[in-house]
Design a protein around this motif. Structure first.
Motif, short mmCIF file in Angstrom:
data_model
loop_
_atom_site.label_atom_id
_atom_site.label_comp_id
_atom_site.label_asym_id
_atom_site.label_seq_id
_atom_site.Cartn_x
_atom_site.Cartn_y
_atom_site.Cartn_z
N ASN A 1 33.02 31.51 40.37
CA ASN A 1 32.40 30.23 40.73
C ASN A 1 33.30 29.41 41.66
OD1 ASN A 1 30.10 30.78 39.31
ND2 ASN A 1 30.79 29.76 37.43
N MET A 2 34.62 29.46 41.41
CA MET A 2 35.55 28.76 42.31
C MET A 2 35.44 29.34 43.73
SD MET A 2 38.95 28.60 39.95
CE MET A 2 38.77 28.23 38.20
N ALA A 3 35.33 30.67 43.80
CA ALA A 3 35.22 31.32 45.11
C ALA A 3 33.93 30.88 45.81
CB ALA A 3 35.26 32.84 44.93
N LYS A 4 32.83 30.77 45.04
CA LYS A 4 31.56 30.33 45.64
C LYS A 4 31.68 28.91 46.18
CE LYS A 4 28.65 33.06 42.60
NZ LYS A 4 28.03 33.04 41.29
N VAL A 5 32.30 28.03 45.39
CA VAL A 5 32.46 26.63 45.80
C VAL A 5 33.31 26.57 47.08
CG1 VAL A 5 33.56 24.45 45.15
CG2 VAL A 5 32.15 25.66 43.50
N ALA A 6 34.41 27.31 47.08
CA ALA A 6 35.30 27.29 48.25
C ALA A 6 34.56 27.86 49.48
CB ALA A 6 36.55 28.12 47.96
N HIS A 7 33.75 28.88 49.25
CA HIS A 7 32.99 29.49 50.35
C HIS A 7 32.00 28.49 50.96
CE1 HIS A 7 31.45 32.78 52.68
NE2 HIS A 7 30.22 32.47 52.33
N GLU A 8 31.28 27.79 50.06
CA GLU A 8 30.29 26.80 50.55
C GLU A 8 30.95 25.71 51.37
OE1 GLU A 8 28.17 25.55 47.03
OE2 GLU A 8 27.36 27.59 46.83
N LEU A 9 32.19 25.34 50.99
CA LEU A 9 32.88 24.25 51.70
C LEU A 9 33.76 24.75 52.84
CD1 LEU A 9 33.90 22.02 48.65
CD2 LEU A 9 32.04 21.62 50.25
N HIS A 10 33.78 26.05 53.04
CA HIS A 10 34.60 26.68 54.10
C HIS A 10 36.08 26.33 53.94
CE1 HIS A 10 30.82 27.68 55.97
NE2 HIS A 10 30.48 26.41 55.92
N ILE A 11 36.56 26.37 52.72
CA ILE A 11 38.00 26.12 52.50
C ILE A 11 38.61 27.34 51.80
CG2 ILE A 11 37.85 23.58 52.40
CD1 ILE A 11 38.02 23.84 49.30
N PRO A 12 39.91 27.61 52.05
CA PRO A 12 40.53 28.77 51.40
C PRO A 12 40.73 28.56 49.89
CG PRO A 12 41.86 27.97 53.26
CD PRO A 12 40.82 26.93 52.99
N LEU A 13 40.71 29.67 49.16
CA LEU A 13 41.03 29.65 47.72
C LEU A 13 42.32 30.43 47.52
CD1 LEU A 13 40.34 29.33 44.64
CD2 LEU A 13 39.06 31.47 44.84
N ILE A 14 43.28 29.80 46.83
CA ILE A 14 44.49 30.53 46.43
C ILE A 14 44.42 30.73 44.92
CG2 ILE A 14 47.02 30.57 46.40
CD1 ILE A 14 47.01 28.81 48.88
N HIS A 15 44.45 31.99 44.51
CA HIS A 15 44.23 32.33 43.11
C HIS A 15 45.40 33.18 42.61
CE1 HIS A 15 42.29 33.77 39.49
NE2 HIS A 15 42.38 35.00 39.91
N ILE A 16 45.76 33.03 41.33
CA ILE A 16 46.90 33.80 40.79
C ILE A 16 46.39 34.93 39.89
CG2 ILE A 16 49.11 33.65 39.59
CD1 ILE A 16 48.94 30.56 39.97
N SER A 17 46.92 36.12 40.11
CA SER A 17 46.58 37.26 39.26
C SER A 17 47.86 37.86 38.66
CB SER A 17 45.74 38.27 40.03
OG SER A 17 45.21 39.22 39.13
N THR A 18 47.77 39.08 38.21
CA THR A 18 48.84 39.60 37.36
C THR A 18 49.18 41.07 37.61
OG1 THR A 18 49.28 40.14 35.03
CG2 THR A 18 46.99 40.02 35.65
N ASP A 19 50.41 41.41 37.25
CA ASP A 19 50.84 42.83 37.24
C ASP A 19 50.03 43.65 36.23
OD1 ASP A 19 52.16 41.05 35.37
OD2 ASP A 19 53.32 42.77 34.69
N TYR A 20 49.37 42.97 35.27
CA TYR A 20 48.61 43.70 34.24
C TYR A 20 47.32 44.31 34.77
CZ TYR A 20 51.65 42.27 30.35
OH TYR A 20 52.70 42.11 29.50
N VAL A 21 47.04 44.18 36.07
CA VAL A 21 45.91 44.93 36.64
C VAL A 21 46.30 46.40 36.79
CG1 VAL A 21 44.93 42.95 37.87
CG2 VAL A 21 46.54 44.45 39.07
N PHE A 22 47.61 46.70 36.68
CA PHE A 22 48.08 48.09 36.79
C PHE A 22 48.33 48.66 35.40
CE2 PHE A 22 49.80 46.15 40.80
CZ PHE A 22 48.96 46.84 41.67
N ASP A 23 48.35 50.01 35.32
CA ASP A 23 48.60 50.63 34.01
C ASP A 23 50.08 50.90 33.76
OD1 ASP A 23 49.11 52.91 35.53
OD2 ASP A 23 47.21 53.89 35.03
N GLY A 24 50.91 50.73 34.80
CA GLY A 24 52.35 50.88 34.61
C GLY A 24 52.85 52.31 34.62
#
Ligand SMILES: NC(=O)c1ccc[n+]([C@@H]2O[C@H](COP(=O)([O-])OP(=O)(O)OC[C@H]3O[C@@H](n4cnc5c(N)ncnc54)[C@H](OP(=O)(O)O)[C@@H]3O)[C@@H](O)[C@H]2O)c1
Length: 297
Positions: A85-108
């Motif tokens: 939803n944050m991405a949709k809002v940012a898209h509608e307003l034509h502004i960049p979104l900076i989002h934080i993710s994690t090393d836990y997307v990998f299995d290691g």
């Protein structure tokens, strides 16, 4: 100067973002859960439209890795649906979104350092919800920076460094996991990296640096080595005045519901090449500020 809209202002990273925008005199609208529950899409849309920021920064997340195993629905709602939803809002307003993710997307299981393009394969519920959150950003927006970070610690909030400082006060020996390796990352350095990226975006409007970037601390260490480093600084600063035996143990010694990746080492080459950002210097933060990790909140 352009205004940043920061979501999750009471978290480890969000709090540092708030502090640093104040020091920099950067216009910022900072929300905490009581002002904006990120799962409330209508409220999110309304607030962002009213504030008209030039960048949206998401530092909020469901971060309880153990609890996420039993409460996946909530983790998914906060880490994926709300982020989409944050991405949709940012898209509608034509502004960049900076989002934080994690090393836990990998299995290691990779035997080397993880570059951003390595295949993802989360091994716990939190990691799955965060990976789906990354995908929700990519599907709903074209101007985004996703920062994957690891082993976050800061002066504000709960974290490993504070736990160790507390245990040093009550124990004479500690057994610490020595077969998981990663980069401890100071929350203040993540905030600084994000604000450096904001600055870059403002100064280079023609550049299109959108994508996923790693940002973590260096050197990589095991939890046990990290603990020994914290202990050494604590002794030097006279925050501890006794001998504590710190023993390495295997992950299996502390059975947990959520599996953790054994290798969380993230390559920092891409973020250096594109934004000229250096890794988080976790030992510097310990050296100068460890006493702040003893204060109870
Ligand atoms: N911590 C780590 O070791 C680690 C490792 C890798 C990646 N990351 C990622 O780094 C980012 C920042 O982590 P962090 O350590 O700063 O997290 P944190 O200290 O747990 O802060 C997360 C913030 O999100 C807020 N939040 C949670 N659910 C919310 C909701 N429904 N509505 C509004 N706010 C909500 C929390 O609010 P309350 O304060 O009210 O609870 C909290 O302030 C996250 O994306 C996390 O996944 C963290």
């Amino acid at each position: 100067m352009n205004k940043v809209f920061i979501i999750g202002g009471n978290g480890q990273v969000g709090y540092c973002l708030k502090q640093q925008t104040e020091v920099l005199n950067m216009p910022a609208f900072v929300t905490t859960r009581d002002m904006l529950d990120v799962t409330d899409y209508e409220q999110l849309k309304k607030l962002v439209a009213t504030e008209k920021p030039s960048v949206l920064i998401n530092a909020s997340a469901y971060t309880n890795v153990e609890q996420a195993e039993d409460d996946y629905e909530k983790a998914y709602e906060v880490n994926c649906v709300a982020v989409g939803n944050m991405a949709k809002v940012a898209h509608e307003l034509h502004i960049p979104l900076i989002h934080i993710s994690t090393d836990y997307v990998f299995d290691g299981t990779c035997d080397r350092i993880y570059t951003e393009d390595k295949p993802t394969n989360p091994i716990n519920a939190y990691g799955k919800s965060k990976l789906l959150g990354e995908n929700a950003v990519i599907e709903n927006h074209d101007q985004y920076v996703i920062l994957r970070t690891s082993w976050v610690f800061g002066q504000h909030g709960k974290n490993f460094v504070k736990t160790m400082m507390r245990l040093f006060g009550s124990k004479d020996s500690l057994k610490v996991v020595d077969d998981q390796i990663g980069g401890p990352t100071f929350a203040g350095d993540i905030a600084k990296a994000i604000l450096d990226i904001v600055d870059y975006l403002h100064k280079n409007p023609e550049k299109q640096p959108w994508g996923i970037y790693n940002f973590s601390g260096f050197p990589n260490v095991t939890w046990c080595t990290f603990t020994k480093n914290i202990y050494a600084v604590a002794l030097e600063k006279k925050l501890v005045d006794k001998y504590i035996k710190i023993e390495p143990v295997a992950t299996e010694f502390y059975p947990t519901k959520a599996k953790r990746p054994k290798n969380s080492q993230l390559s920092m080459k891409k973020i250096k090449d594109v934004f000229d950002i250096d890794p988080s210097d976790w030992s510097r933060e310990l050296k100068y500020n460890l006493e702040k990790y003893c204060e109870q909140e």
